[in-house]
Design a protein around this motif. Structure first.
Motif, PDB file in Angstrom:
ATOM      1  N   PHE A  56     -12.091  -5.699  47.382  1.00  0.00           N
ATOM      2  CA  PHE A  56     -11.422  -6.374  48.484  1.00  0.00           C
ATOM      3  C   PHE A  56     -10.008  -6.757  48.002  1.00  0.00           C
ATOM      4  O   PHE A  56      -9.678  -6.611  46.822  1.00  0.00           O
ATOM      5  N   ASP A  57      -9.236  -7.268  48.929  1.00  0.00           N
ATOM      6  CA  ASP A  57      -7.807  -7.495  48.645  1.00  0.00           C
ATOM      7  C   ASP A  57      -7.573  -8.815  47.899  1.00  0.00           C
ATOM      8  O   ASP A  57      -8.153  -9.850  48.248  1.00  0.00           O
ATOM      9  N   ASN A  58      -6.733  -8.725  46.886  1.00  0.00           N
ATOM     10  CA  ASN A  58      -6.297  -9.943  46.178  1.00  0.00           C
ATOM     11  C   ASN A  58      -4.787  -9.941  45.988  1.00  0.00           C
ATOM     12  O   ASN A  58      -4.270 -10.402  44.969  1.00  0.00           O
ATOM     13  N   THR A  59      -4.076  -9.389  46.950  1.00  0.00           N
ATOM     14  CA  THR A  59      -2.622  -9.367  46.863  1.00  0.00           C
ATOM     15  C   THR A  59      -2.088 -10.794  46.764  1.00  0.00           C
ATOM     16  O   THR A  59      -2.527 -11.687  47.498  1.00  0.00           O
ATOM     17  N   ALA A  60      -1.186 -10.984  45.844  1.00  0.00           N
ATOM     18  CA  ALA A  60      -0.581 -12.306  45.599  1.00  0.00           C
ATOM     19  C   ALA A  60      -1.646 -13.357  45.293  1.00  0.00           C
ATOM     20  O   ALA A  60      -1.447 -14.549  45.543  1.00  0.00           O
ATOM     21  N   GLU A  61      -2.769 -12.889  44.772  1.00  0.00           N
ATOM     22  CA  GLU A  61      -3.862 -13.775  44.339  1.00  0.00           C
ATOM     23  C   GLU A  61      -4.465 -14.572  45.497  1.00  0.00           C
ATOM     24  O   GLU A  61      -5.117 -15.596  45.282  1.00  0.00           O
ATOM     25  N   ALA A  62      -4.257 -14.063  46.711  1.00  0.00           N
ATOM     26  CA  ALA A  62      -4.784 -14.775  47.886  1.00  0.00           C
ATOM     27  C   ALA A  62      -6.280 -14.552  48.051  1.00  0.00           C
ATOM     28  O   ALA A  62      -6.943 -15.288  48.796  1.00  0.00           O
ATOM     29  N   THR A  64       0.549  -6.464  34.785  1.00  0.00           N
ATOM     30  CA  THR A  64       0.445  -5.077  34.333  1.00  0.00           C
ATOM     31  C   THR A  64       0.454  -4.930  32.811  1.00  0.00           C
ATOM     32  O   THR A  64       0.386  -3.807  32.303  1.00  0.00           O
ATOM     33  N   GLN A  65       0.547  -6.027  32.082  1.00  0.00           N
ATOM     34  CA  GLN A  65       0.552  -5.903  30.624  1.00  0.00           C
ATOM     35  C   GLN A  65      -0.800  -5.364  30.129  1.00  0.00           C
ATOM     36  O   GLN A  65      -1.815  -5.483  30.812  1.00  0.00           O
ATOM     37  N   ASP A  66      -0.773  -4.815  28.916  1.00  0.00           N
ATOM     38  CA  ASP A  66      -1.997  -4.233  28.344  1.00  0.00           C
ATOM     39  C   ASP A  66      -3.161  -5.228  28.348  1.00  0.00           C
ATOM     40  O   ASP A  66      -4.305  -4.864  28.592  1.00  0.00           O
ATOM     41  N   TRP A  67      -2.837  -6.481  28.083  1.00  0.00           N
ATOM     42  CA  TRP A  67      -3.888  -7.487  27.937  1.00  0.00           C
ATOM     43  C   TRP A  67      -4.363  -8.055  29.267  1.00  0.00           C
ATOM     44  O   TRP A  67      -5.145  -9.003  29.295  1.00  0.00           O
ATOM     45  N   THR A  68      -3.892  -7.435  30.349  1.00  0.00           N
ATOM     46  CA  THR A  68      -4.348  -7.901  31.667  1.00  0.00           C
ATOM     47  C   THR A  68      -5.217  -6.859  32.355  1.00  0.00           C
ATOM     48  O   THR A  68      -5.486  -6.955  33.547  1.00  0.00           O
ATOM     49  N   LYS A  69      -5.666  -5.850  31.595  1.00  0.00           N
ATOM     50  CA  LYS A  69      -6.465  -4.794  32.207  1.00  0.00           C
ATOM     51  C   LYS A  69      -7.897  -5.254  32.507  1.00  0.00           C
ATOM     52  O   LYS A  69      -8.516  -4.820  33.481  1.00  0.00           O
ATOM     53  N   PRO A 104     -13.370   2.455  38.903  1.00  0.00           N
ATOM     54  CA  PRO A 104     -12.290   2.955  38.044  1.00  0.00           C
ATOM     55  C   PRO A 104     -11.002   3.121  38.847  1.00  0.00           C
ATOM     56  O   PRO A 104     -11.026   3.542  40.004  1.00  0.00           O
ATOM     57  N   GLY A 105      -9.909   2.775  38.223  1.00  0.00           N
ATOM     58  CA  GLY A 105      -8.611   2.935  38.849  1.00  0.00           C
ATOM     59  C   GLY A 105      -7.706   3.730  37.942  1.00  0.00           C
ATOM     60  O   GLY A 105      -8.188   4.520  37.126  1.00  0.00           O
ATOM     61  N   PRO A 106      -6.417   3.522  38.067  1.00  0.00           N
ATOM     62  CA  PRO A 106      -5.491   4.157  37.132  1.00  0.00           C
ATOM     63  C   PRO A 106      -5.741   3.661  35.713  1.00  0.00           C
ATOM     64  O   PRO A 106      -6.638   2.850  35.481  1.00  0.00           O
ATOM     65  N   ASP A 107      -4.892   4.098  34.788  1.00  0.00           N
ATOM     66  CA  ASP A 107      -5.113   3.765  33.376  1.00  0.00           C
ATOM     67  C   ASP A 107      -5.273   2.267  33.137  1.00  0.00           C
ATOM     68  O   ASP A 107      -6.072   1.846  32.299  1.00  0.00           O
ATOM     69  N   ASP A 108      -4.467   1.505  33.846  1.00  0.00           N
ATOM     70  CA  ASP A 108      -4.542   0.063  33.614  1.00  0.00           C
ATOM     71  C   ASP A 108      -5.493  -0.621  34.588  1.00  0.00           C
ATOM     72  O   ASP A 108      -5.502  -1.838  34.707  1.00  0.00           O
ATOM     73  N   GLY A 109      -6.333   0.164  35.282  1.00  0.00           N
ATOM     74  CA  GLY A 109      -7.335  -0.424  36.166  1.00  0.00           C
ATOM     75  C   GLY A 109      -6.763  -0.812  37.519  1.00  0.00           C
ATOM     76  O   GLY A 109      -5.555  -0.814  37.725  1.00  0.00           O
ATOM     77  N   LEU A 110      -7.666  -1.140  38.432  1.00  0.00           N
ATOM     78  CA  LEU A 110      -7.224  -1.610  39.745  1.00  0.00           C
ATOM     79  C   LEU A 110      -6.555  -2.972  39.592  1.00  0.00           C
ATOM     80  O   LEU A 110      -6.923  -3.772  38.738  1.00  0.00           O
ATOM     81  N   LYS A 111      -5.588  -3.218  40.455  1.00  0.00           N
ATOM     82  CA  LYS A 111      -4.880  -4.505  40.438  1.00  0.00           C
ATOM     83  C   LYS A 111      -4.976  -5.174  41.810  1.00  0.00           C
ATOM     84  O   LYS A 111      -5.060  -4.506  42.833  1.00  0.00           O
ATOM     85  N   GLU A 112      -4.911  -6.470  41.777  1.00  0.00           N
ATOM     86  CA  GLU A 112      -4.930  -7.286  42.998  1.00  0.00           C
ATOM     87  C   GLU A 112      -6.136  -6.949  43.869  1.00  0.00           C
ATOM     88  O   GLU A 112      -6.019  -6.589  45.034  1.00  0.00           O
ATOM     89  N   VAL A 113      -7.287  -7.064  43.228  1.00  0.00           N
ATOM     90  CA  VAL A 113      -8.553  -6.717  43.888  1.00  0.00           C
ATOM     91  C   VAL A 113      -9.608  -7.791  43.609  1.00  0.00           C
ATOM     92  O   VAL A 113      -9.493  -8.572  42.660  1.00  0.00           O
ATOM     93  N   ASP A 129     -18.427  -4.908  33.077  1.00  0.00           N
ATOM     94  CA  ASP A 129     -17.055  -4.408  33.193  1.00  0.00           C
ATOM     95  C   ASP A 129     -16.875  -3.786  34.575  1.00  0.00           C
ATOM     96  O   ASP A 129     -17.294  -2.655  34.818  1.00  0.00           O
ATOM     97  N   ILE A 130     -16.238  -4.514  35.459  1.00  0.00           N
ATOM     98  CA  ILE A 130     -16.085  -4.053  36.841  1.00  0.00           C
ATOM     99  C   ILE A 130     -15.147  -2.852  36.910  1.00  0.00           C
ATOM    100  O   ILE A 130     -15.214  -2.043  37.846  1.00  0.00           O
ATOM    101  N   ASN A 131     -14.265  -2.718  35.930  1.00  0.00           N
ATOM    102  CA  ASN A 131     -13.410  -1.518  35.908  1.00  0.00           C
ATOM    103  C   ASN A 131     -14.248  -0.243  35.816  1.00  0.00           C
ATOM    104  O   ASN A 131     -13.801   0.824  36.241  1.00  0.00           O
TER     105      ASN A 131
END
Lengths: 418, 406
Positions: free
Chosen positions: A240-246, A379-384, A297-306, A291-293
Motif C-alpha cells: 500500500f502507499d506510504n508516500t511522504a510517510e503518510a 535511498t541510502q544503502d542502510w535504508t533498504k 521484491p522491487g528494484p535493487d534497493d527494494g520498494l520505497k514508500e510502501v 524480510d518483506i522485501n
C-alpha cells in the motif's frame, strides 16, 4: 599519582528527617501521626515499624508525569533512614510495583545498605529464595549478600539456572557455559550435553549465540526460532502507499479485519491501483527475520514508500500474561485480536532482537497478530531493510510456543495460501 | 562547604552572571553541567598546565559502568553517571571526592525506557547538571532523577514510561539545563518529540511542548534567566521556562549533533557553519542575525566561545578560531583526532581530548593556535572534559581521571 580501582566509603546518611505535608495529609489522622512520628525518629535509624508500610505505600503510589513525587520525597527519607533489618521488607514492596515506584524503593535499599555495617543476610537469603518476589529485587538482594559474603552468594547462583530473574539466570547459565567450554577443551564427550543444558536455560541473546556456535561446531542442530519463540509463518498483503510517510497514519483495509484470519477472497487496491491479496510467507532465518522485501521484491534497493501487513494466528493453551517482542527498523504497528497495541514511526535508526516489549494477555485458544510495516523513501544503502522479528514469550524471555506452531521452516517452499 | 567560601563563590558567580547576562547553575569555580557554568565551554580559575606528563594525573579511578556523559564538579564533589548490566539497564549516579577520587556514594536505578543505542554511544550519554545543591541526571533511557548532595532521592521521572514513544534507537544524548527553578529536557526524536519544563523541586511537569519530529542530539542552552534555546534541524526556538511559550525563533535550520553556545547574550548556532544571533529588538519574534560564517563548522563537538573568539572543532580535526565580532576566520590548527568531546577553555588555553584519549592543551590567544602539551590517556574518550579550580576531569569509557598542574 594515584591510580586506583574504585574507592568506597561505606556510610552515607540517606537524608534527613523533615516531613512533607502533602505526604502526611494523604493519610488518615492516626496513621498520619504515626507516619510523622516515624519520620522524626528516622534520623536515629529505627528498625521496621508499624508505620513504615505507609511510607512504602506512598512510594508505590507514585505514577506518571511525577505524580506523587512531593509526598514520596519525605516517605523516601523515612525509609532510607531505617536500619538494615528493614531491607527485606522494603524489597517486598517491589512486588507488583510500577517502574517509577520500583526505583524509589530500590534507591532506599541502596541508601540503607550503604551506611550499614551489617546486613540481615539470612533474611535476604530467604527473600531471594522465594521466586514469587520481584526478579530485580531478588537480584538486588543477591548483590547485597555478595557484598557481605561473596562465597555464599556464588554458591546460590548454581541453583538459579531456571530463575525468573534474567540477571541471576544469566550468571547461572554462564557457569554452565564455562563448564561446557572446559569439557570441550579437554575433549570430554559431556561437553555437548553441558552446552545443551546451558542453551535450555539461556535467555540472553549473546549467550544463546555463543552456545549455538559451540554446538554447531560439534555438528549439532539448534532450532533457534523455536528456542526464541519467533513466529515464522505469516500471511502478508501489500504494498500500500506510504508516500511522504503518510501511510503510517492511514488506515488501510487490513486494519479493519485485524482480528480476523486472512481471507482468500479479500482483495484491496494497492499502491499502484491494482488489487492486492493475502499470500503466505514464511521465514527460515535463525533469528526469525521476516524480510518483506522477499515477499515484494522491487528494484535493487527494494520498494520505497510502501506499507505491507503481516498476519498470523497463535493458539494458546491458556489465558495468560505474555509479551510480544519485536525488532524492527521501520515504522510499525501491532494489533492483538483486533486491538491496536502500539506503533512507532521511526525509520532506520537500528534494530535488534527484543527491541520493543509489549505486554499482552493471551486469550485461551485462538489469538491473532497483525503487523503493519512501513518503508520510507530514503535511498541510502542502510535504508533498504523492510523487515521485522516477532516473538511471544514471558517476562523472563522464555518462549511461549503456540499449540499450532508449525515446524521450523528449513528454507523450502512457502505454505499454501489461505 | 564552609559558609565563607560559599559566599565568596556566590559573589563571584553573581558578578559573572551580571557581566555575562546569563543564568549560571552553580558557583563560578564549579563545572555544573555540559560545557560548564555558562554553557559556553569556559571555566574560570587557574590556567591549564602548559606542560603535561603522567605526573599531572592526580588520581584515576575505575567506574562501575560505561558512559560518555561528562563529569561535573560542585565544590569538593565530582559527579558522574554510568550504565551497566545486560542491555545497560542499570543506571548509576556517583559522587566522588574531588580531592581523592574516593567514591562518596552511589545510587543505582533500573531503566524504565528503552536502552538500545548505537555501539559508539551509551545509555549514560547526557551530562548531568548541578543546581542549587541538587544533582539532576538523565540517561538515554529518558530516566531522570534528582538527588541531593548526599545521594538522597528527591524525585524520579521515567519520561519514556510517561510518553512511550519518546526514544531513539540510536540513543539519546541531550543534556539538561536548570534555570529559574525549571529543569529543561529535550527528548526529541523521530516519533514522539517533546521538550519538557519540569519543576526542579518536585519533578512535576510545568509544561510540555511538541518539538520537530526528528532525531536530535543537541542540548538546551540557557540564554538568560528564564529563557532557554532549543536547537533542532529546523533552527532554534527560545522558550520561556515559565510556560514553554516561544519568545522568538530562528528558522534557518541547524545541526542536530553539535550544540550552539552563548556568550554575552549572543547565540553562536551551528547553522550554515556558525550563525551569530542576538535577541530580537523590542517585542519581535525573529532574532537579529549578526553574522554567518560557513568557514566555522563544528563537527561532533559543540561550539565554544571566549575571549572575543568563537571556536569550532571540525570534522577534519581542524580547530578553527573566528572573530566573535564578525565571524571572520582568524586561524586554523590541525589537531590529532578524531573528536567527540567538546573542548573547554580557561583563559588563553583550551583543552581538547581526542576519541583516542589524547589530551591536547592549545594556546588560543595569539594570531595562530599552538599546541602546548599533550598527554595520552590510552583509553577512549567521548565525554567532554570538566574544568574546575584549575583541575581537569576527563572521563574515559570506564574511568575518571583528574589532571592537575604540577
Amino acid at each position: 599519582m594515584q591510580v586506583t580501582d574504585r574507592v568506597r566509603r561505606p556510610p552515607d546518611d540517606g537524608g534527613g528527617g523533615c516531613v512533607d505535608r502533602s505526604a502526611a495529609d494523604s493519610l488518615p489522622l492516626m496513621r498520619r501521626l504515626l507516619f510523622i512520628s516515624s519520620v522524626l525518629t528516622a534520623v536515629a535509624g529505627p528498625a521496621w515499624s508499624a508505620d513504615a508500610p505507609d511510607a512504602v505505600a506512598i512510594l508505590r503510589a507514585v505514577g506518571p508525569e511525577g505524580s506523587g513525587n512531593p509526598a514520596a520525597t519525605a516517605a523516601w527519607r523515612s525509609l532510607a533512614a531505617l536500619d538494615a533489618t528493614a531491607i527485606p521488607r522494603v524489597l517486598e514492596g517491589l512486588d507488583g510495583a510500577n517502574p517509577y515506584a520500583a526505583n524509589w524503593l530500590r534507591a532506599a535499599v541502596d541508601a540503607i545498605a550503604a551506611r550499614s555495617d551489617t546486613l540481615p543476610v539470612d533474611a535476604l537469603v530467604t527473600y531471594l529464595g522465594d521466586t514469587r518476589h520481584d526478579p530485580r529485587g531478588r537480584r538486588l538482594a543477591w548483590e547485597l549478600i555478595r557484598g557481605r559474603d561473596a562465597a555464599a552468594a556464588e554458591a546460590l547462583i548454581d541453583r538459579m539456572l531456571d530463575d525468573p530473574s534474567v540477571e541471576l539466570r544469566h550468571d547461572a547459565v554462564q557457569r554452565v557455559i564455562d563448564d561446557a567450554t572446559r569439557l570441550d577443551a579437554a575433549g570430554d564427550a559431556g561437553a555437548t550435553a553441558a552446552y545443551r543444558r546451558a542453551l535450555d536455560a539461556a535467555r540472553d541473546v549473546d549467550q544463546i549465540k555463543a552456545i549455538t556456535k559451540a554446538l554447531e561446531k560439534k555438528g549439532e542442530v539448534v532450532d533457534l526460532p523455536r528456542h526464541f519463540g519467533f513466529l515464522t509463518h505469516w500471511q502478508v498483503v501489500g504494498p500500500f502507499d506510504n508516500t511522504a510517510e503518510a501511510g503510517f497514519a492511514a488506515s488501510y483495509p487490513p486494519e479493519a479485519v485485524a482480528g480476523m484470519p486472512p481471507s482468500a477472497d479479500a482483495a484491496w487496491p494497492g499502491k499502484d491501483g491494482s488489487d492486492v491479496r493475502w499470500k503466505a510467507f514464511m521465514t527460515a532465518d535463525p533469528y526469525g527475520m521476516v524480510d518483506i522485501n522477499k515477499a515484494y521484491p522491487g528494484p535493487d534497493d527494494g520498494l520505497k514508500e510502501v506499507v505491507a501487513y503481516a498476519s498470523t494466528g497463535f493458539a494458546s493453551d491458556a489465558e495468560r500474561d505474555a509479551e510480544i517482542r519485536l525488532g524492527c527498523k521501520n515504522a510499525w504497528k501491532v494489533w492483538h485480536n483486533g486491538r491496536l497495541l502500539f506503533g512507532r514511526d521511526e525509520y532506520h535508526r537500528g534494530m535488534r532482537i527484543d527491541q520493543y516489549r509489549v505486554p499482552i494477555r493471551l486469550t485461551k485458544g485462538a489469538n491473532r497478530f497483525l503487523v503493519k510495516l512501513c518503508q520510507d523513501g530514503q535511498t541510502q544503502d542502510w535504508t533498504k531493510e523492510w523487515q521485522f522479528q516477532f516473538r511471544v514469550c514471558d517476562a523472563a524471555g522464555t518462549a511461549i510456543l503456540a499449540l499450532d506452531r508449525p515446524a521450523t521452516p528449513s528454507g523450502g517452499p512457502p505454505p499454501a495460501a489461505p | 562547604m564552609p559558609a565563607a567560601r560559599t559566599n565568596r563563590r556566590l559573589s563571584v558567580a553573581a558578578i559573572t552572571a551580571c557581566v555575562a547576562g546569563i543564568a549560571i547553575a552553580g558557583v563560578a569555580a564549579d563545572w555544573p553541567g555540559f560545557r560548564g557554568p555558562a554553557g559556553s565551554g569556559v571555566a574560570v580559575g587557574p590556567d591549564l598546565p602548559a606542560t603535561l606528563s603522567r605526573e599531572n594525573i592526580a588520581w584515576s579511578v575505575s567506574l562501575p559502568g560505561r558512559g560518555l556523559s561528562g563529569a561535573i564538579v560542585a565544590g569538593d564533589r565530582v559527579f558522574v553517571t554510568c550504565s551497566s548490566g545486560p542491555d545497560q539497564q542499570r543506571l548509576h549516579a556517583i559522587a566522588l571526592d574531588a580531592a581523592s577520587g574516593r567514591t562518596l556514594w552511589e545510587r543505582q536505578f533500573w531503566a524504565t525506557g528503552r536502552t538500545m543505542c548505537h555501539g559508539k554511544t551509551s545509555v549514560a550519554a547526557p551530562t548531568p547538571c548541578w543546581h542549587d545543591g541538587r544533582l539532576y541526571a538523565l540517561w538515554s533511557s529518558n530516566d531522570l532523577v534528582c538527588l541531593d548532595r548526599d545521594g538522597g532521592l528527591v524525585w524520579f521521572r521515567g519520561l519514556t514510561a510517561d510518553y512511550p514513544n519518546v526514544s531513539n534507537s540510536l540513543g539519546m544524548t541531550s543534556s539538561l539545563v536548570v534555570t529559574d527553578g525549571t529543569v529543561v529536557a529535550q527528548v526529541e526524536n523521530d516519533s514522539e518529540s517533546y521538550a519538557l519544563g519540569i519543576d526542579a523541586a518536585t519533578g512535576e511537569n510545568r509544561w510540555r511542548i511538541d518539538r520537530p519530529k526528528a532525531a536530535n542530539w543537541t542540548s538546551p542552552l540557557v540564554v538568560s534567566p528564564g529563557l532557554v534555546a532549543l536547537q533542532s534541524k529546523t533552527g532554534l526556538d527560545v522558550v520561556r521556562t515559565t510556560d514553554g511559550g516561544v519568545a522568538w525563533s530562528y528558522d534557518g535550520g541547524a545541526a542536530t549533533i553539535p550544540s550552539g553556545c552563548v556568550l554575552d547574550g549572543v547565540l553562536y548556532v551551528p547553522s550554515h557553519g556558525v550563525t551569530a544571533l542576538a535577541s530580537p529588538d523590542g517585542d519581535g519574534t525573529k532574532p537579529r542575525q549578526l553574522w554567518r560564517s560557513s568557514r566555522l563548522s563544528p563537527g561532533t563537538p559543540s561550539a565554544v566561545a571566549s575571549g572575543g573568539r568563537v571556536f569550532a572543532l571540525g570534522k577534519a580535526d581542524v580547530l578553527t578560531a573566528g572573530s566573535i565580532a564578525d565571524g571572520e576566520r582568524l586561524w586554523q590548527l590541525r589537531l590529532e583526532g578524531p573528536f567527540s568531546a567538546t573542548p573547554a577553555i580557561v583563559g588563553d588555553r583550551m583543552i581538547c581530548v581526542s576519541e583516542k584519549g589524547l589530551v591536547q592543551i592549545v594556546d588560543v590567544s595569539g594570531d595562530e593556535g599552538r599546541v602546548l602539551a599533550t598527554l595520552d590517556l590510552e583509553d577512549e574518550v567521548l565525554a567532554s572534559p570538566a574544568v574546575a579550580d584549575g583541575a581537569v576531569y576527563v572521563r574515559t569509557n570506564a574511568r575518571l581521571t583528574k589532571l592537575i598542574a604540577r
